[in-house]
Write an enzyme that holds these catalytic residues in place. Structure first.
Site, PDB file in Angstrom:
ATOM      1  N   ASP A 135       0.867  -1.166   0.000  1.00 43.99           N
ATOM      2  CA  ASP A 135       0.000   0.000   0.000  1.00 43.99           C
ATOM      3  C   ASP A 135       0.915   1.230   0.000  1.00 43.99           C
ATOM      4  O   ASP A 135       2.104   1.126   0.318  1.00 43.99           O
ATOM      5  CB  ASP A 135      -0.884  -0.035   1.253  1.00 43.99           C
ATOM      6  CG  ASP A 135      -1.637   1.256   1.465  1.00 43.99           C
ATOM      7  OD1 ASP A 135      -2.352   1.680   0.549  1.00 43.99           O
ATOM      8  OD2 ASP A 135      -1.494   1.839   2.556  1.00 43.99           O
ATOM      9  N   ASP A 139      -0.156   5.127   1.020  1.00 43.39           N
ATOM     10  CA  ASP A 139      -0.399   6.045   2.131  1.00 43.39           C
ATOM     11  C   ASP A 139      -0.516   5.288   3.449  1.00 43.39           C
ATOM     12  O   ASP A 139      -1.381   4.425   3.601  1.00 43.39           O
ATOM     13  CB  ASP A 139      -1.686   6.839   1.890  1.00 43.39           C
ATOM     14  CG  ASP A 139      -1.632   7.671   0.627  1.00 43.39           C
ATOM     15  OD1 ASP A 139      -0.625   8.371   0.434  1.00 43.39           O
ATOM     16  OD2 ASP A 139      -2.592   7.623  -0.171  1.00 43.39           O
ATOM     17  N   ASP A 189      -1.383  -0.967   5.944  1.00 48.12           N
ATOM     18  CA  ASP A 189      -1.609  -0.442   7.298  1.00 48.12           C
ATOM     19  C   ASP A 189      -3.079  -0.369   7.672  1.00 48.12           C
ATOM     20  O   ASP A 189      -3.408   0.079   8.771  1.00 48.12           O
ATOM     21  CB  ASP A 189      -1.014   0.972   7.421  1.00 48.12           C
ATOM     22  CG  ASP A 189      -1.788   1.979   6.592  1.00 48.12           C
ATOM     23  OD1 ASP A 189      -1.853   1.802   5.344  1.00 48.12           O
ATOM     24  OD2 ASP A 189      -2.329   2.938   7.160  1.00 48.12           O
TER      25      ASP A 189
END
Length: 223
Positions: free
Chosen positions: A8, A10, A169
């Site tokens: 991922d 961001d 995250d």
């Protein structure tokens, strides 16, 4: 079969929350709405824009969500084009982990709710775009946790779900990994907490980026 580590962006590769919050606050203000708390905005990072805004503003209708998504894009473009973007630093240990994984024979990819333009800007800023063999964004796929971007990355890299790790995250990343049959590697330095990542299906949650290469090499033993 190729081994693929998909990141991922961001909250996993870079800490971009400040710019995302500023653009989201602008689009809410332009719609004459009270802005969401920044804690709430951080929770939707990783989703594509329309579902992200719908989560922040469930009482709005689809037309409003679409209009605000376009306004967000304009706000972000203005920040970028005027040089007003805040720095989006790589998280500690990410650059070293990327290099170590590549040296160990892993192919690397990105699957993100960002646009192509936004992702390229971030990767070019840090001089790492050339590290990734596949870049999947919200421009071509439904929002996470739908597995479309994961599946496209796997196909483009010549990998397989069982030889792929999705590193992210948020619970959206973990749910996408599970839906696509990949290994779900949660990271605790981003925008969802470890308990949420585990509840969403993370096989493991790592505290520091420098742990990634060793963990993925250990994963090889099970493949």
């Amino acid at each position: 079969m190729n081994r693929l580590a998909i990141f991922d962006c961001d909250g996993t590769l870079v800490d971009s929350q400040a710019n995302i919050c500023r653009a989201m606050e602008t689009c809410f203000a332009n719609a004459r709405l009270d802005p969401s708390e920044r804690a709430a905005i951080r929770r939707i990072v990783g989703l594509s824009l329309v579902p992200a805004i719908a989560m922040l503003l469930p009482e709005g209708d689809a037309a409003l969500h679409e209009a605000m998504a376009e306004d967000y894009k304009r706000a972000f473009f203005t920040l970028r084009s005027t040089g007003a973007l805040e720095q989006e630093p790589l998280f500690d240990g990410i650059a070293e982990s990327i290099e170590a994984l590549e040296s160990a024979g892993w192919l690397l990819g990105v699957a993100t709710g960002k646009s192509d333009r936004g992702l390229h800007h971030v990767l070019d800023q840090h001089g790492i775009r050339h590290r990734f063999v596949t870049l999947q964004t919200a421009d071509r796929h439904p929002s996470k946790p739908h597995p479309a971007m994961l599946q496209a990355a796997i196909a483009e890299a010549g990998a397989a779900p069982e030889t792929t790790a999705m590193i992210g995250d948020t619970s959206f990343d973990m749910a996408m990994a599970r839906a696509g049959g990949a290994h779900a590697i949660g990271v605790a330095w981003g925008y969802h907490d470890a308990e949420e990542l585990a509840a969403a299906g993370a096989h493991v949650v790592l505290d520091r980026a420098h742990m990634l290469p060793a963990h993925l090499e250990a994963l090889l033993e099970t493949l």
